[in-house]
Motif scaffolding. Sequence first.
Motif, PDB file in Angstrom:
ATOM      1  N   GLN A 118       2.852  -1.218   3.471  1.00  0.00           N
ATOM      2  CA  GLN A 118       1.969  -0.055   3.569  1.00  0.00           C
ATOM      3  C   GLN A 118       2.587   1.166   2.898  1.00  0.00           C
ATOM      4  OE1 GLN A 118       1.342   0.241   7.800  1.00  0.00           O
ATOM      5  NE2 GLN A 118      -0.604  -0.870   7.693  1.00  0.00           N
ATOM      6  N   CYS A 119       3.891   1.323   3.020  1.00  0.00           N
ATOM      7  CA  CYS A 119       4.554   2.497   2.455  1.00  0.00           C
ATOM      8  C   CYS A 119       4.767   2.400   0.951  1.00  0.00           C
ATOM      9  CB  CYS A 119       5.907   2.707   3.132  1.00  0.00           C
ATOM     10  SG  CYS A 119       5.748   3.349   4.805  1.00  0.00           S
ATOM     11  N   SER A 120       4.856   1.195   0.433  1.00  0.00           N
ATOM     12  CA  SER A 120       5.211   1.040  -0.979  1.00  0.00           C
ATOM     13  C   SER A 120       4.174   1.629  -1.929  1.00  0.00           C
ATOM     14  CB  SER A 120       5.452  -0.438  -1.306  1.00  0.00           C
ATOM     15  OG  SER A 120       4.248  -1.163  -1.165  1.00  0.00           O
ATOM     16  N   ASN A 121       2.928   1.695  -1.518  1.00  0.00           N
ATOM     17  CA  ASN A 121       1.904   2.209  -2.429  1.00  0.00           C
ATOM     18  C   ASN A 121       1.345   3.568  -1.991  1.00  0.00           C
ATOM     19  OD1 ASN A 121       0.444   1.391  -0.258  1.00  0.00           O
ATOM     20  ND2 ASN A 121      -0.848  -0.077  -1.328  1.00  0.00           N
ATOM     21  N   ARG A 122       2.107   4.308  -1.223  1.00  0.00           N
ATOM     22  CA  ARG A 122       1.681   5.627  -0.756  1.00  0.00           C
ATOM     23  C   ARG A 122       2.449   6.724  -1.492  1.00  0.00           C
ATOM     24  NH1 ARG A 122      -2.777   3.966   1.672  1.00  0.00           N
ATOM     25  NH2 ARG A 122      -2.422   2.834   3.568  1.00  0.00           N
ATOM     26  N   VAL A 123       1.778   7.846  -1.684  1.00  0.00           N
ATOM     27  CA  VAL A 123       2.424   8.993  -2.311  1.00  0.00           C
ATOM     28  C   VAL A 123       3.443   9.599  -1.348  1.00  0.00           C
ATOM     29  CG1 VAL A 123       2.046  11.321  -3.219  1.00  0.00           C
ATOM     30  CG2 VAL A 123       0.428   9.494  -3.754  1.00  0.00           C
ATOM     31  N   SER A 124       3.068   9.714  -0.077  1.00  0.00           N
ATOM     32  CA  SER A 124       3.950  10.285   0.938  1.00  0.00           C
ATOM     33  C   SER A 124       4.295   9.231   1.972  1.00  0.00           C
ATOM     34  CB  SER A 124       3.266  11.462   1.642  1.00  0.00           C
ATOM     35  OG  SER A 124       3.015  12.493   0.732  1.00  0.00           O
ATOM     36  N   LYS A 125       5.505   9.306   2.449  1.00  0.00           N
ATOM     37  CA  LYS A 125       5.964   8.413   3.511  1.00  0.00           C
ATOM     38  C   LYS A 125       6.502   9.288   4.630  1.00  0.00           C
ATOM     39  CE  LYS A 125       7.104   5.189  -0.101  1.00  0.00           C
ATOM     40  NZ  LYS A 125       6.499   5.949  -1.192  1.00  0.00           N
ATOM     41  N   VAL A 126       6.101   8.980   5.851  1.00  0.00           N
ATOM     42  CA  VAL A 126       6.489   9.774   7.008  1.00  0.00           C
ATOM     43  C   VAL A 126       7.174   8.866   8.010  1.00  0.00           C
ATOM     44  CG1 VAL A 126       5.644  11.203   8.911  1.00  0.00           C
ATOM     45  CG2 VAL A 126       4.518  11.313   6.678  1.00  0.00           C
ATOM     46  N   SER A 127       8.292   9.330   8.523  1.00  0.00           N
ATOM     47  CA  SER A 127       8.999   8.601   9.573  1.00  0.00           C
ATOM     48  C   SER A 127       9.344   9.568  10.688  1.00  0.00           C
ATOM     49  CB  SER A 127      10.294   7.978   9.047  1.00  0.00           C
ATOM     50  OG  SER A 127      10.018   6.964   8.138  1.00  0.00           O
TER      51      SER A 127
ATOM     52  N   GLU B   7       7.906  -5.844   7.542  1.00  0.00           N
ATOM     53  CA  GLU B   7       7.257  -6.215   6.280  1.00  0.00           C
ATOM     54  C   GLU B   7       5.937  -5.450   6.100  1.00  0.00           C
ATOM     55  OE1 GLU B   7       5.306 -10.188   4.377  1.00  0.00           O
ATOM     56  OE2 GLU B   7       7.255 -10.425   5.355  1.00  0.00           O
ATOM     57  N   LYS B   8       5.155  -5.366   7.176  1.00  0.00           N
ATOM     58  CA  LYS B   8       3.888  -4.631   7.118  1.00  0.00           C
ATOM     59  C   LYS B   8       4.141  -3.155   6.810  1.00  0.00           C
ATOM     60  CE  LYS B   8      -0.197  -3.516   9.851  1.00  0.00           C
ATOM     61  NZ  LYS B   8      -0.859  -3.611  11.135  1.00  0.00           N
ATOM     62  N   TYR B   9       5.139  -2.571   7.459  1.00  0.00           N
ATOM     63  CA  TYR B   9       5.492  -1.167   7.247  1.00  0.00           C
ATOM     64  C   TYR B   9       5.908  -0.937   5.793  1.00  0.00           C
ATOM     65  CZ  TYR B   9       8.117   3.220   7.766  1.00  0.00           C
ATOM     66  OH  TYR B   9       8.591   4.502   7.617  1.00  0.00           O
TER      67      TYR B   9
END
Length: 188
Positions: A13-22, A8-10
């Motif tokens: 945090q990712c939902s409002n970012r321009v870039s997502k890195v995994s 849920e935290k991940y």
Amino acid sequence: MTWNDCLEKYLHQCSNRVSKVSKIPRLSISLASKLLDELPNLKIIHLIRDPRAIMNSRDKFSWTPVPGGAVSLCKKIMADYLSSVEVKRAHPGRLYTVFYEEIAGNPIETFRGIYDFLGYQFSKNDQIRLTARTASSKQGNAGSTYRFNSAKTASTWKKQINSTVLKETNKACFSVYQLLGYPEFKGS
């Protein structure tokens, strides 16, 4: 914290970012490349590491013993590299190959290249943050990203590798070394 809390935290945090890195270790390039058709903004960074260093690490944890572990590892490295060449042709500018040894030995220039590939500016603050991790005043544990000297840490395997692991990995991976330009190493 439970797994659900972490997820849920991940996601938050990712939902409002321009870039997502995994970071997805051991995912094949051929499988990852299938996502490029589905996700037009996706970019893939393909990280390659010297198979002798990988096998040294796996030997310490008693994972995938030689010779079988080295054979399967080098088949995968070879397949992934050859797939990456095809993916770069089919999807120009969407896959970037980087060597672990380049990151460790020349982190600033390597990350400038990664940032450029991703379309970002490598700032002075990014350089300070990276230097704090690769030339740190504190040494982290094996899972940490802090190193006194990242280049020295990256080649530590050469002093630690079991001679049987080295010999079997060299046999299994000779064509990978030739293709990727890894120098011969027969032990110290």
